[in-house]
Structure formats: C-alpha cells, structure tokens
Design an enzyme around this catalytic site. Sequence first.
Site, PDB file in Angstrom:
ATOM      1  N   ASP A  89       1.055  -1.332   0.181  1.00 37.87           N
ATOM      2  CA  ASP A  89       0.131   0.552  -0.413  1.00 37.87           C
ATOM      3  C   ASP A  89       0.957   1.098  -0.245  1.00 37.87           C
ATOM      4  O   ASP A  89       2.336   1.226   0.245  1.00 37.87           O
ATOM      5  CB  ASP A  89      -1.424  -0.238   0.949  1.00 37.87           C
ATOM      6  CG  ASP A  89      -2.323   0.469   0.716  1.00 37.87           C
ATOM      7  OD1 ASP A  89      -2.118   1.699   0.178  1.00 37.87           O
ATOM      8  OD2 ASP A  89      -3.479   0.826   1.599  1.00 37.87           O
TER       9      ASP A  89
HETATM   10  C1  NOJ Z   1      -3.944   3.541  -0.037  1.00 42.09           C
HETATM   11  C2  NOJ Z   1      -4.688   3.360   0.402  1.00 42.09           C
HETATM   12  O1  NOJ Z   1      -4.851   2.298   1.611  1.00 42.09           O
HETATM   13  C3  NOJ Z   1      -5.220   2.022  -1.224  1.00 42.09           C
HETATM   14  O2  NOJ Z   1      -6.340   1.627  -0.508  1.00 42.09           O
HETATM   15  C4  NOJ Z   1      -5.044   2.733  -1.775  1.00 42.09           C
HETATM   16  O3  NOJ Z   1      -5.549   1.338  -3.390  1.00 42.09           O
HETATM   17  C5  NOJ Z   1      -3.407   3.803  -2.272  1.00 42.09           C
HETATM   18  N1  NOJ Z   1      -3.515   4.082  -1.496  1.00 42.09           N
HETATM   19  C6  NOJ Z   1      -3.769   4.067  -3.871  1.00 42.09           C
HETATM   20  O4  NOJ Z   1      -4.702   4.893  -4.168  1.00 42.09           O
END
Ligand code: NOJ
Length: 737
Positions: A275
């Site tokens: 993430d």
């Molecule tokens: C953080 C989020 O937790 C995740 O779900 C998302 O896909 C990513 N950022 C990318 O934006």
Amino acid sequence: MHSFRTLLVAFAAGLLLSCSSQDVTEKQIDQLLAKMTLAEKIGQMNQVSAGGDVANYAEALRKGQIGSILNEVDPVKINEFQRIAVTESRLGIPLLVARDVIHGFHTVYPIPLGLAATFDPALVEEGARVAALEATAQGIRWTFSPMLDIARDPRWGRMAEGSGEDPYLDACMAEAMIYGYQGRTADSTSMAACIKHFVGYGAAEGGRDYNSTLIPEHLLRNVYLPPFEAGVQAGAMTLMTSFNDNDGVPSTGNTYILKDILRNEWGFDGLVVTDWNSMGEMINHGFGADRKDVAEKAVNAGVDMDMMTMGFISHLEELVKSGAVKEKTIDNAVRNILRVKIKLGLFENPYIDVEASKPVQYAPEHLASAQKTAEEAAILLKNNGVLPLKGSRRILVTGPLADAPHDQLGTWAFDGEKAHTVTPLKALQERFPGQVEFVPGLRYSRDYRDRFDDVVAAARRADVVLAFLGEEAILSGEAHSLADLNLKGSQSELLSALKATGKPVVAVVMAGRPLTIERDLPNADALLYSFHPGTMGGPALVNLLWGDVNPSGKTPVTFLRTVGQAPMYYNHNMTGRPYSGELLLDAIQPEAGQTSLGNTSYYLDYGAYPLFPFGYGLSYTSFAYSAIGLDKDTYKVDDTITVNFILTNTGAYDGTEVAQVYVRDLVGSIARPVKELKAFERVSLKAGESRTLSVKIPVKELAFYGLDGKKKVEPGDFQLWVAGDSASGTPVPFAIH
Ligand code: NOJ
C-alpha cells in the site's frame, strides 16, 4: 440451481492462461530477464504517483527506473508516458498504469457496501465491467479494487469500501468484481484487479484506521482469509499488502501471510504491491530501523512492487550486492510483474486511441446499469404503508442530501464528476414538473440549526415530505473513522420537526456506513437506506419511492442501535452464557441482589440485539417460506446438500427476495459461529406467485480450520436455516458422518 460461486470458479478457467500460452509467457519473461541489468529489474519494482507532469519522470522512464505509475488519468499524458517507456528506454518495457477505480470510473456506482447490499453478483460483475470499459479506454489497466477486508465495526470509515461483515458474501462480491474488471478473456479492456488489503486491516482496533489488529490464527483462517483465497482462485492478477500490524507484524513485512499462505498454500503467481508507503511506515511501526532495513524486510517477505516508499529503487541494489537480498528474489518479483504486463497485452499494444475513449464515458447503457444497481442497493428498513407513493400532488423535498451531487457519489470517486450526477431533487423535478418544493433545511450533513420554520411551513403545504439525510462523502472512507454514528448536525431535529407536522414523512439515508438511526425511526413513516448511491442515485430512488421498482436490498452488515454495541455481527461464536431475555436497566430494582439479574451476555442498557440484523430488508410485498427440507438427513463429506423450499410472494406487489441459507455446526474442535451464510439466491416473483427452489451446497463448503490447524469438515450434527434474514427462520437438523 447452482450457487453463484460454483459457476464463477468454473468460469475462472477461461480467464487463466492455457498451459501452452503459459509456457510462451514464461519464455518471454525468461528472455526479458536475461537481458535486464539488476538496476532495470529493480526499476520494474518501483511504482510512483506520476500524476500531472510527464517531463518530471521522463529521465527515470528512459533509465528504466519505473515499472508502474498511478494517479494519471489524462489519456494523452498516459500515451506519452508509455511512449517514453516503450521507445526511449533500453528494453522498451511498457508501464502498468494504475488508479483507484473503486465503484465505477466516470459513471459512479453505489459504494461497495451498497453493491454488497444488492446480493446480486451478476449485476456487480456488470458494474465492474463498465468501470473497466471506461477506465481502460483512458489507458488505466490496473485498479486497486476489490477491497476484501471483513469489517465488523462501523466506526471504521473504510467499511464503505468493502462488502461488510460476512466472508461468504465478500467472496461472492470479490469474484464478481475480479471477473468484471479483468474480463472473461484478456483483451484491451482488461483491467487487472487488486485484492486488498492483505490482511486483517478491517479489524483495526476500535475502528480507528491504520490501527493494530489482533487476529488469532483460527479467526484469520476462518474469517479474514477466505475472501482473499476466493479472489486468488478467481484469477486476481494482483494483491496489495495492508497498513496494519497483526500481533506486532506489519503485513508488508509478513513472510507468513505473503509467502507461506499466499504463494505456497494458494499458489498465487500474481504481483504483490505494497500500500502507499506501507513499506516506509514499517519504520513508524518500529519494525525496521530505516528505509534500507524495511526494503530488505519487505522484499524478503515477498513484496514485488513498492508503492511510493522509494525503498526498492534506493536500496535494493546495495542489498543484493551485500548478499542481504538474493538476486533470485528480485528475479521472482520481476517475473510476477512482467507476467501481469504480458497477460494484459501491454507489450503488443501499450497505447490507447484517445478519440475513441470519449464516447465510452457515461455511455447511456453505463448510466442505466448504474441506476439499476442503485435501485437494488437500497434497503427498505421501515414502511408503515406510506410507500410506495401514489398520486401526491405537492411534494416537499428537504434535507442536506437531496441535492448534493458531490456527496451522493461517496468515497473514492476520484473520477466521477458531479456535473453528471442526477440528484433526487433533479430527478423529482423532471418527473413531477411544478409539483416539487425544495427547502433544504440544512446545507450539508453537519450543519446546525435551531429552528426549521421554513421547512415546517413548506411541509404543511405538501402532501408528502421526502427528507434526504445521511453523511457527506468525506465522513467515510480512508482515515475517516467516527466515534459517534448518529446522524450529524441537526438532521435528527429536522426529521422530528417534520414528523410533528403530521404529514407523511419518508426518510432516505445516503451514507457510507450503517449509522445508528434508532432515534430517527419513529420520526419517519418509511425509511429507505441507500448508502451513497452514485451518479444515478436520484432516478433510482424516485423509482423506488413510487414503486416502479420494489426495494430488494438487504443489509450487508449489522445495523447497531448505538455505537457502544460495536463490534456486533451475526456470525459470532456462542458464548458460554447466551442472552436469554434478562432484565434491562429500567426494570432493575434499586439495590437488586448481585446475581438477581441472571448472568448472561448482554448490555444492561441496550440488550443483546442490534437494530437490524445482517441480511435484513423489507419489500412492498411480503414473502413466505414453506416446505423447507433437505434431500437427506445425513451426508458424507463428498456429498452435496440440496436444500428445497417454496417461496411465495404473499403480498400485492411483484417483488424480489434474497433467500438466504445459514448453517450452524453444533460441536467442533473449536467453538463455531452461531450461524454462517452458505448460499443465497435472488428470486423474483409476481404477486401471489409461488416457486419451488432448490439450492445446492457442497458439504466441503462447511470445512473450517479447527484445533489441529487443518481445514476440514468435522462430522457431527448441524442446523440449517432458510430465511429472508440472519435472525429469522426455524432450524432444520442434519448430520455429517
Ligand atoms: C492507500 C489506500 O489504503 C489504498 O486502498 C489505495 O489503493 C492506495 N492508497 C492508492 O491510492
């Protein structure tokens, strides 16, 4: 009738590459790998947020230092990014262009919790396909969806992004979305799905986002992992690690989940991405000393691509040279990345036709599909007979969500433009020209006001009052946890002032989570809960209110009476002292004896039950279940259970019921849930119509991880319910020997 999941798994075979094309792919990867320098390999493992300025990244692209970008949606720029990667880098490897396409791209569908409320995987698959058509037309070939985190605590704002509390429903939705995004056969409209967040993120302590989780092995295996395993089986091309640490180990550095389970047990050959900066955050967790340390831990745990920590690009080369990371580990990661690029056909055609992409966005059939989905996602929670509306001449429309084109799109709707949203107000004005009076009462959901004289006066002039309440989009989603789940601002006061006029009041709630609406229910003659319904929410809700469409949504999560009950979910284990109707607070005598209340598991002030159980939802008609029976009393482990029943539409309207089958395993090597959803069917019946139905459940679907840590069916006695929600029905006994 087959269970939906059986059909999907059969169809997964079509999506996975055949043996011979697999060989070709692996050969192509071998050839590329043989040509790549270590630096070029590490470049593939680097994902950057490159939205905006191509020139800033041109040099890195030429050097092969970027494998994937996110957050660029302009097709002209995407083509330019690809052109540099393909024609100006040494090996010409195309980029994977990623975006959070979570519930639609331009055409926004209901939030994922609303999608789950449809209990209609085929429709959810259609929506994901529409999202893929629109997004791939603009050059996006990878979405960070579906989110499969089981969420049992509505304080967690990200409950909006998933399918709720049930692993079976979650798995069905996961498969549907993966098929929709990736398509049945890979072509230029395939968008790689990313199952996230692996794993346990939804169990954040107290519903506080990013918090630690404490999920023990049996719970992990039996509740949190199954939707991910279903996603892997359905062919999800990618997976994202989660932010949380579980019992002290952050997911991005967790070898047990990323290697032992994901790769070795499940055979996942897709791409594992972190993430956003979750590798870097392992330093905050105190799990690594610096960026080099966490890069080493992440890659050795099984991460293939780094989203935005810049840990791999900065440190992997020296880590390989020092021997802390094996080059084979890097090769495996690159192999997983290239495999996705090959499967998507990016080497053959990395570009998009910019002109052709325009008519795909907001195509009429996409809007129609989004509207149908919003219709199925709405849950009728109360109706004293006022709905469906007929013949109202003067309609008062009020409330902060009546004309909130941004907010009704919900969280994670980056690309939905509010200019395209059809609000309830707009839809009503179109359908009933000259009959609608609009007095918003509150400007937005947190707005406060003492008096509502203008709204009350308008209500007195009206035949019916429609109050659109709920949450602004910003109150749910990532990092948007709440400790109080009542309607915000003066919304409850507005509703109560409307009720006092004596006019029929219909409340519609648009929200990102199940709010605690117990105190509001008496002030509405009917209440329709639509979650954030997306672009076409307005016409969908109007169709429901006037009965052109009969509500059929069911709660995908338990609705609490008060936030203090959280977490509360239907599939809990039986305690040693289950509640059996003991006294509540008001009935307790002063100085009552210590043990006089009985000693069972409940709240003295709020009892043991939620406001609405999982699987609940009313219709304008009524349904009766009869002749519920099984084809046998006793089954063997390899058998399939056939559940037979008659469903009758006993009311005056045509309607659709979601028939649900729950099972309880009475005695296990570990305590088992009081009920678990094992199958469901959406059944449409004309008024008065009866249908004999049969649902098949393979006995092996009753397997679980028991005391010995192995997944198996434990023989013994079971009970089975067929009902319209998780709290109804009479158990039918059966045995497995
Ligand atoms: C953080 C989020 O937790 C995740 O779900 C998302 O896909 C990513 N950022 C990318 O934006």
